[in-house]
Design an enzyme around this catalytic site. Structure first.
Site, PDB file in Angstrom:
ATOM      1  N   ASN A 164      -8.061   4.901   3.522  1.00 42.34           N
ATOM      2  CA  ASN A 164      -9.162   4.076   3.983  1.00 42.34           C
ATOM      3  C   ASN A 164      -9.521   3.074   2.887  1.00 42.34           C
ATOM      4  O   ASN A 164      -9.860   3.461   1.781  1.00 42.34           O
ATOM      5  CB  ASN A 164     -10.357   4.976   4.292  1.00 42.34           C
ATOM      6  CG  ASN A 164     -11.458   4.236   4.983  1.00 42.34           C
ATOM      7  OD1 ASN A 164     -11.707   3.077   4.704  1.00 42.34           O
ATOM      8  ND2 ASN A 164     -12.120   4.915   5.888  1.00 42.34           N
ATOM      9  N   TYR A 222      -4.414   8.426   7.225  1.00 40.97           N
ATOM     10  CA  TYR A 222      -4.485   7.047   6.759  1.00 40.97           C
ATOM     11  C   TYR A 222      -5.396   6.893   5.559  1.00 40.97           C
ATOM     12  O   TYR A 222      -6.481   7.456   5.504  1.00 40.97           O
ATOM     13  CB  TYR A 222      -4.979   6.130   7.889  1.00 40.97           C
ATOM     14  CG  TYR A 222      -3.960   5.921   8.955  1.00 40.97           C
ATOM     15  CD1 TYR A 222      -3.106   4.825   8.917  1.00 40.97           C
ATOM     16  CD2 TYR A 222      -3.821   6.833   9.994  1.00 40.97           C
ATOM     17  CE1 TYR A 222      -2.142   4.643   9.898  1.00 40.97           C
ATOM     18  CE2 TYR A 222      -2.874   6.659  10.982  1.00 40.97           C
ATOM     19  CZ  TYR A 222      -2.034   5.551  10.930  1.00 40.97           C
ATOM     20  OH  TYR A 222      -1.087   5.373  11.893  1.00 40.97           O
ATOM     21  N   ASN A 258     -10.015   3.815  -4.087  1.00 43.43           N
ATOM     22  CA  ASN A 258     -10.830   4.681  -3.231  1.00 43.43           C
ATOM     23  C   ASN A 258     -10.146   6.010  -2.926  1.00 43.43           C
ATOM     24  O   ASN A 258     -10.793   7.063  -2.889  1.00 43.43           O
ATOM     25  CB  ASN A 258     -11.162   3.963  -1.919  1.00 43.43           C
ATOM     26  CG  ASN A 258     -12.099   2.800  -2.127  1.00 43.43           C
ATOM     27  OD1 ASN A 258     -12.954   2.828  -3.001  1.00 43.43           O
ATOM     28  ND2 ASN A 258     -11.926   1.755  -1.333  1.00 43.43           N
ATOM     29  N   ASP A 314      -0.600   2.784  -5.348  1.00 41.35           N
ATOM     30  CA  ASP A 314      -0.674   1.364  -5.677  1.00 41.35           C
ATOM     31  C   ASP A 314      -1.950   1.051  -6.453  1.00 41.35           C
ATOM     32  O   ASP A 314      -2.947   1.769  -6.347  1.00 41.35           O
ATOM     33  CB  ASP A 314      -0.652   0.526  -4.398  1.00 41.35           C
ATOM     34  CG  ASP A 314      -1.841   0.840  -3.497  1.00 41.35           C
ATOM     35  OD1 ASP A 314      -1.886   1.948  -2.932  1.00 41.35           O
ATOM     36  OD2 ASP A 314      -2.738  -0.023  -3.375  1.00 41.35           O
ATOM     37  N   HIS A 363       0.812  -1.214   0.000  1.00 40.34           N
ATOM     38  CA  HIS A 363       0.000   0.000   0.000  1.00 40.34           C
ATOM     39  C   HIS A 363       0.852   1.273   0.000  1.00 40.34           C
ATOM     40  O   HIS A 363       0.363   2.342  -0.355  1.00 40.34           O
ATOM     41  CB  HIS A 363      -0.887  -0.012   1.250  1.00 40.34           C
ATOM     42  CG  HIS A 363      -2.154   0.773   1.114  1.00 40.34           C
ATOM     43  ND1 HIS A 363      -2.825   0.942  -0.082  1.00 40.34           N
ATOM     44  CD2 HIS A 363      -2.900   1.442   2.028  1.00 40.34           C
ATOM     45  CE1 HIS A 363      -3.905   1.651   0.112  1.00 40.34           C
ATOM     46  NE2 HIS A 363      -3.977   1.987   1.381  1.00 40.34           N
TER      47      HIS A 363
END
Length: 218
Positions: free
Chosen positions: A66, A64, A118, A97, A19
């Site tokens: 999600n 972060y 997302n 990624d 990620h």
């Protein structure tokens, strides 16, 4: 002024995960061009420097990503960076990624939709435009019974790790070319799809007859 944003998750537990290829690409660019990425603002850690004579900002959002499709805070970080530095649309570059791209390869686009990512979907929604370049680093699909989150947040090992590091180097090279105004050259160089192995040739009756003749002549 070029803004290069690598998407990922902060924290040591995520450092070498699939990620975080965006973060790792930004780190590689920072090392290559002696840019200190240590300042904190815009919900990110960032630094200013030069690539090929072009002033750039390298940034890693400190919020972060999600994976569940909810609101993604790093989109706000990208928006705040753009509001402050005010780059042209084609001078904002995102690196992240992508599970839909084979491991070890990258894809470069000059704009367009977010696809299945997302984080990118949220970035485009917050910015209100999608005509900015991006470099997608392939991490491949999960193998076997491994779930999506376990795959994306996992750290590859062995040959898979070597392939990922090679792709990160390609992403850094592509970013350098894009900053220099060579996005078409970068696309021509890196948007190569891996060749599919040719299926084994089926033997025809003529081939079988030829083999039989050779055996009889021995």
């Amino acid at each position: 002024m070029f803004i290069i944003v690598g998407l990922g998750n902060p924290g040591r537990e995520y450092e070498n995960t699939r990620h975080n290829v965006g973060f790792m690409t930004v780190d590689m660019l920072a090392d290559r061009f002696n840019i200190e990425v240590k300042r904190h603002n815009f919900r990110a850690v960032f630094g200013e420097g030069y690539i090929g004579g072009q002033k750039v900002v390298l940034a890693k959002p400190e919020t972060y990503m999600n994976l569940s499709g909810q609101a993604v805070c790093e989109a706000m970080s990208v928006m705040e960076l753009c509001n402050w530095y005010k780059p042209e649309h084609d001078q904002l570059l995102l690196i992240y990624d992508d599970i839909d791209i084979p491991l070890g390869t990258i894809r470069i686009r000059g704009g367009g939709s977010s696809g299945t990512h997302n984080g990118m979907r949220s970035v485009i929604y917050q910015l209100g435009f999608d005509d900015f370049p991006r470099v997608r680093v392939g991490i491949g699909h999960a193998d076997g019974q491994k779930g999506l989150i376990a795959h994306v947040l996992g750290a590859p090992e062995g040959e898979d790790r070597e392939k990922l590091i090679a792709a990160i180097k390609d992403a850094a090279d592509a970013a350098e070319m894009i900053v220099k105004g060579e996005i078409l050259g970068a696309q021509a160089k890196f948007n190569r799809r891996p060749k599919k192995p040719k299926p084994p040739k089926e033997e025809t009756k003529a081939d079988e007859a030829g083999k039989q003749d050779k055996e009889e002549q021995k």
